[in-house]
Scaffold this motif. Structure first.
Motif, mmCIF file in Angstrom:
data_model
loop_
_atom_site.group_PDB
_atom_site.id
_atom_site.type_symbol
_atom_site.label_atom_id
_atom_site.label_comp_id
_atom_site.label_asym_id
_atom_site.label_seq_id
_atom_site.Cartn_x
_atom_site.Cartn_y
_atom_site.Cartn_z
ATOM 1 N N PHE A 488 -78.541 -45.844 -21.006
ATOM 2 C CA PHE A 488 -78.337 -45.935 -19.557
ATOM 3 C C PHE A 488 -77.496 -47.154 -19.195
ATOM 4 O O PHE A 488 -76.517 -47.055 -18.444
ATOM 5 C CB PHE A 488 -79.693 -45.999 -18.850
ATOM 6 C CG PHE A 488 -79.603 -46.277 -17.386
ATOM 7 C CD1 PHE A 488 -79.215 -45.284 -16.503
ATOM 8 C CD2 PHE A 488 -79.885 -47.540 -16.878
ATOM 9 C CE1 PHE A 488 -79.122 -45.530 -15.142
ATOM 10 C CE2 PHE A 488 -79.798 -47.804 -15.523
ATOM 11 C CZ PHE A 488 -79.413 -46.789 -14.653
ATOM 12 N N PHE A 489 -77.859 -48.323 -19.742
ATOM 13 C CA PHE A 489 -77.115 -49.534 -19.430
ATOM 14 C C PHE A 489 -75.695 -49.485 -20.002
ATOM 15 O O PHE A 489 -74.753 -49.965 -19.367
ATOM 16 C CB PHE A 489 -77.852 -50.762 -19.961
ATOM 17 C CG PHE A 489 -79.002 -51.203 -19.091
ATOM 18 C CD1 PHE A 489 -78.841 -51.367 -17.731
ATOM 19 C CD2 PHE A 489 -80.245 -51.461 -19.632
ATOM 20 C CE1 PHE A 489 -79.897 -51.776 -16.930
ATOM 21 C CE2 PHE A 489 -81.305 -51.858 -18.839
ATOM 22 C CZ PHE A 489 -81.127 -52.013 -17.485
ATOM 23 N N GLN A 490 -75.541 -48.901 -21.181
ATOM 24 C CA GLN A 490 -74.209 -48.827 -21.783
ATOM 25 C C GLN A 490 -73.291 -47.922 -20.966
ATOM 26 O O GLN A 490 -72.123 -48.265 -20.741
ATOM 27 C CB GLN A 490 -74.304 -48.320 -23.218
ATOM 28 C CG GLN A 490 -73.002 -48.435 -23.998
ATOM 29 C CD GLN A 490 -73.182 -48.082 -25.458
ATOM 30 O OE1 GLN A 490 -73.871 -47.118 -25.792
ATOM 31 N NE2 GLN A 490 -72.580 -48.850 -26.341
ATOM 32 N N ASP A 491 -73.819 -46.792 -20.501
ATOM 33 C CA ASP A 491 -73.004 -45.891 -19.675
ATOM 34 C C ASP A 491 -72.635 -46.554 -18.351
ATOM 35 O O ASP A 491 -71.523 -46.378 -17.841
ATOM 36 C CB ASP A 491 -73.771 -44.590 -19.411
ATOM 37 C CG ASP A 491 -73.949 -43.761 -20.671
ATOM 38 O OD1 ASP A 491 -73.206 -44.004 -21.639
ATOM 39 O OD2 ASP A 491 -74.841 -42.894 -20.686
ATOM 40 N N SER A 492 -73.587 -47.317 -17.789
ATOM 41 C CA SER A 492 -73.318 -47.988 -16.522
ATOM 42 C C SER A 492 -72.295 -49.110 -16.690
ATOM 43 O O SER A 492 -71.350 -49.236 -15.900
ATOM 44 C CB SER A 492 -74.614 -48.542 -15.937
ATOM 45 O OG SER A 492 -75.549 -47.518 -15.687
ATOM 46 N N LEU A 493 -72.471 -49.927 -17.741
ATOM 47 C CA LEU A 493 -71.573 -51.059 -17.942
ATOM 48 C C LEU A 493 -70.175 -50.623 -18.358
ATOM 49 O O LEU A 493 -69.207 -51.369 -18.174
ATOM 50 C CB LEU A 493 -72.159 -52.000 -19.005
ATOM 51 C CG LEU A 493 -73.384 -52.808 -18.586
ATOM 52 C CD1 LEU A 493 -73.928 -53.597 -19.768
ATOM 53 C CD2 LEU A 493 -73.049 -53.763 -17.452
ATOM 54 N N SER A 494 -70.051 -49.416 -18.919
ATOM 55 C CA SER A 494 -68.721 -48.940 -19.311
ATOM 56 C C SER A 494 -67.820 -48.735 -18.100
ATOM 57 O O SER A 494 -66.593 -48.675 -18.230
ATOM 58 C CB SER A 494 -68.840 -47.633 -20.096
ATOM 59 O OG SER A 494 -69.404 -46.620 -19.284
ATOM 60 N N LEU A 495 -68.427 -48.632 -16.900
ATOM 61 C CA LEU A 495 -67.652 -48.505 -15.666
ATOM 62 C C LEU A 495 -67.266 -49.853 -15.083
ATOM 63 O O LEU A 495 -66.615 -49.915 -14.040
ATOM 64 C CB LEU A 495 -68.452 -47.710 -14.622
ATOM 65 C CG LEU A 495 -68.850 -46.280 -15.013
ATOM 66 C CD1 LEU A 495 -69.749 -45.673 -13.956
ATOM 67 C CD2 LEU A 495 -67.608 -45.413 -15.223
ATOM 68 N N SER A 496 -67.698 -50.933 -15.733
ATOM 69 C CA SER A 496 -67.417 -52.268 -15.212
ATOM 70 C C SER A 496 -65.946 -52.612 -15.413
ATOM 71 O O SER A 496 -65.258 -52.070 -16.273
ATOM 72 C CB SER A 496 -68.298 -53.302 -15.926
ATOM 73 O OG SER A 496 -67.952 -54.606 -15.554
ATOM 74 N N VAL A 497 -65.480 -53.586 -14.616
ATOM 75 C CA VAL A 497 -64.075 -54.005 -14.681
ATOM 76 C C VAL A 497 -63.730 -54.620 -16.028
ATOM 77 O O VAL A 497 -62.567 -54.685 -16.404
ATOM 78 C CB VAL A 497 -63.746 -55.008 -13.562
ATOM 79 C CG1 VAL A 497 -63.812 -54.344 -12.224
ATOM 80 C CG2 VAL A 497 -64.684 -56.196 -13.612
ATOM 81 N N PHE A 498 -64.736 -55.097 -16.768
ATOM 82 C CA PHE A 498 -64.450 -55.752 -18.038
ATOM 83 C C PHE A 498 -64.018 -54.751 -19.107
ATOM 84 O O PHE A 498 -63.421 -55.131 -20.110
ATOM 85 C CB PHE A 498 -65.690 -56.494 -18.544
ATOM 86 C CG PHE A 498 -66.260 -57.454 -17.538
ATOM 87 C CD1 PHE A 498 -65.449 -58.330 -16.847
ATOM 88 C CD2 PHE A 498 -67.624 -57.462 -17.263
ATOM 89 C CE1 PHE A 498 -65.953 -59.204 -15.929
ATOM 90 C CE2 PHE A 498 -68.141 -58.338 -16.341
ATOM 91 C CZ PHE A 498 -67.315 -59.222 -15.663
ATOM 92 N N PHE A 499 -64.338 -53.463 -18.916
ATOM 93 C CA PHE A 499 -64.086 -52.502 -19.971
ATOM 94 C C PHE A 499 -63.175 -51.355 -19.542
ATOM 95 O O PHE A 499 -62.867 -50.487 -20.318
ATOM 96 C CB PHE A 499 -65.420 -51.923 -20.473
ATOM 97 C CG PHE A 499 -66.381 -52.978 -20.910
ATOM 98 C CD1 PHE A 499 -66.151 -53.694 -22.074
ATOM 99 C CD2 PHE A 499 -67.496 -53.279 -20.161
ATOM 100 C CE1 PHE A 499 -67.027 -54.690 -22.477
ATOM 101 C CE2 PHE A 499 -68.380 -54.273 -20.550
ATOM 102 C CZ PHE A 499 -68.129 -54.977 -21.718
ATOM 103 N N ILE A 500 -62.797 -51.321 -18.256
ATOM 104 C CA ILE A 500 -61.878 -50.276 -17.794
ATOM 105 C C ILE A 500 -60.451 -50.681 -18.142
ATOM 106 O O ILE A 500 -59.991 -51.757 -17.761
ATOM 107 C CB ILE A 500 -62.017 -50.067 -16.283
ATOM 108 C CG1 ILE A 500 -63.397 -49.484 -15.974
ATOM 109 C CG2 ILE A 500 -60.932 -49.133 -15.775
ATOM 110 C CD1 ILE A 500 -63.656 -49.294 -14.494
ATOM 111 N N LYS A 501 -59.785 -49.874 -18.865
ATOM 112 C CA LYS A 501 -58.397 -50.173 -19.316
ATOM 113 C C LYS A 501 -57.396 -49.689 -18.276
ATOM 114 O O LYS A 501 -57.570 -48.669 -17.651
ATOM 115 C CB LYS A 501 -58.115 -49.497 -20.670
ATOM 116 C CG LYS A 501 -59.120 -49.903 -21.745
ATOM 117 C CD LYS A 501 -59.067 -51.387 -22.048
ATOM 118 C CE LYS A 501 -60.023 -51.757 -23.187
ATOM 119 N NZ LYS A 501 -60.042 -53.200 -23.402
#
Length: 501
Positions: A488-501
């Motif tokens: 759940f946390f990994q899917d949520s954090l993948s939308l963060s600005v730190f990981f969006i290319k």
């Protein structure tokens, strides 16, 4: 004027949880000024209801695309929403912890709730702050309320001393942080938005200059003070010991959550061009915190001072996820922070309950506690063992994920020291548990002899016992469902600005 209103309605949903808390804060203030003989239950009800509404809104906004609002000064993404919900969750748990304490000390309730809610709002804004001015104002909003909360029991000289020390040291750290911000402002050509500062440093080719390094050192020192990292930890034990225990419980988790969110955003955006430098510095601070925190905790005789040094070591563990600076590392850091809320607040709930019934904070006075209060003894044992990372409790699974992510990223020395110091921490946790479960020379401690249990059942009307049981269950069984939590946390954090290319 029309443009400003349009912008407010366009971006109003991004700060809706904060607006709800501000509205409830104003209601409490009006009630306090209007009705001298007020029913205190309504004040608690208003504050808890607003916090519950805020966290529900945050839960529905977890998986949202990043939004930059209010002329770039505030950024909403999944990372900020998660950490904001953690801060609100801590406040929801800490208010019930304070009810019995406030009743015993006969202190003013409205002021306490106003400070708690204001600190919560400051921490929430800090998690999404995207501008140097917004960062500093949010940080000071959280810090100033923290100073006032430390001196809340005005008749206690230790509380006054703690507030004064916290004010002086906190003011110094804020000054150093502001000085670092001023360097970035000048080097970037007068920009305050952190993305524009990064572009300004890149365009001026100043990102590898000595001036940028000075700014980085000042900002790192300011953040290290806020996070209680060695060697900037000197204020922590005195503040923990002198401040009211419910306040310590609130600050021990809220300040770390807000500080981690700020550190993650600054280091990954402002200093994205020199990741190796800040990783080396953070690794040194984490190692020092883990070693000194655990070694000094062994020698402590006060429960609150012991937990102060324990929290210093715990932030060293949490930094492993930040240092890895990848999606799995941030996910493991977020999970451990979530688990730490249960473990730490559960321990403080036990300490608050015991101190209310005995009036002592000394570790040796817990000897033989199981004779009078098995529920408190069992809950404190579970929370302490979970903090130590003993399997199969929640803390063990949190540390396994955290250490494994650090090992996969190549930080072998850091993880090795974390493993060794985790074993050392079990010594002083088990020393307390041994005291609780044994009687010295078959004699009952005088504090235990006078110990009175007002509500011996699980269906207690005591809010402190309710929080204690809730946190003890979380410290015990959350590790069983860690895989869904991690996903759940990994899917949520993948939308963060730190990981969006």
């Amino acid at each position: 004027m029309k443009l400003e209103l349009d912008m407010f309605f366009l971006y109003g949903s991004t700060i809706l949880p904060e607006c709800i808390l501000i509205f409830s804060l104003l209601i409490i203030l009006i009630i306090d000024l209007t009705f001298p003989k007020k029913d205190t239950i309504w004040l608690y009800f208003i504050s808890l209801t607003s916090l519950l509404i805020s966290i529900i809104i945050l839960l529905f906004q977890y998986k949202t695309d990043p939004i930059i609002s209010f002329l770039g000064s505030f950024q909403t993404d999944s990372f900020s929403r998660i950490f904001q919900s953690f801060i609100v969750f801590c406040s929801i748990l800490c208010i019930p912890l304070s009810i019995e304490y406030i009743k015993c000390t006969k202190m003013a309730i409205p002021e306490f709730l106003i400070f708690i809610l204001t600190a919560t709002v400051g921490g929430m804004f800090l998690c999404g702050a995207n501008d140097l001015v917004t960062i500093f104002v949010s940080l000071e909003c959280l810090s100033l309320c923290s100073y006032l909360l430390c001196g809340y029991t005005k008749r206690d000289i230790r509380s006054n001393e703690a507030a004064m020390k916290y004010l002086l040291i906190g003011g110094t750290s804020s000054s150093i942080l502001a000085y670092g911000f001023s360097w970035l402002y000048g080097l970037s050509g007068g920009e305050t938005n952190i993305q524009k500062i990064t572009n300004g440093l890149l365009n001026a080719e100043m990102y590898n200059s000595s001036a940028t390094f000075i700014a980085f050192i000042c900002i790192l020192v300011g953040l290290a003070f806020k996070l209680s990292l060695v060697p900037f930890h000197q204020w922590t034990p005195d503040i923990y010991e002198g401040s009211p225990t419910p306040v310590v419980a609130f600050l021990s988790v809220t300040s770390k959550i807000a500080g981690l969110a700020l550190a993650t955003r600054i280091l990954n955006i402002l200093f994205v061009f020199s990741p190796n430098e800040w990783k080396i510095f953070l690794e040194i601070l984490a190692i020092l915190s883990m070693i000194l925190g655990n070694l000094v905790a062994i020698t402590q005789t006060s429960m609150k001072r012991m937990l102060a040094y324990s929290s210093i070591s715990q932030i060293g563990y949490i930094l492993i996820g930040l240092i890895t600076s990848d999606l799995k590392g941030y996910t493991s850091m977020t999970i451990y922070v979530f688990f730490y809320i249960f473990m730490n607040l559960g321990t403080f709930a036990c300490i608050i309950l015991y101190s209310l019934r005995t009036g002592t904070d000394n570790i040796r006075d817990y000897a033989g506690l199981y004779v009078k209060d098995p529920l408190l003894s069992f809950s404190l044992t579970l929370c302490l063992l979970s903090l130590g990372g003993l399997p199969p409790l929640t803390g063990f699974f949190g540390k396994v994920y955290l250490f494994w992510c650090g090992w996969q990223s190549g930080f072998y020395l850091l993880v090795f020291i974390a493993l060794i110091t985790s074993v050392i921490s079990l010594y002083y946790y088990l020393k307390i548990i041994k005291l609780i479960l044994t009687k010295k020379n078959n004699e009952i401690n005088p504090y235990i002899q006078a110990y009175i249990i007002t509500s011996p059942t699980f269906f207690s009307k005591n809010p402190v016992e309710f929080v204690m049981i809730f946190c003890a269950l979380g410290s015990t069984f959350l590790g069983v469902i860690i895989n869904p939590i991690f996903s759940f946390f990994q899917d949520s954090l993948s939308l963060s600005v730190f990981f969006i290319k």
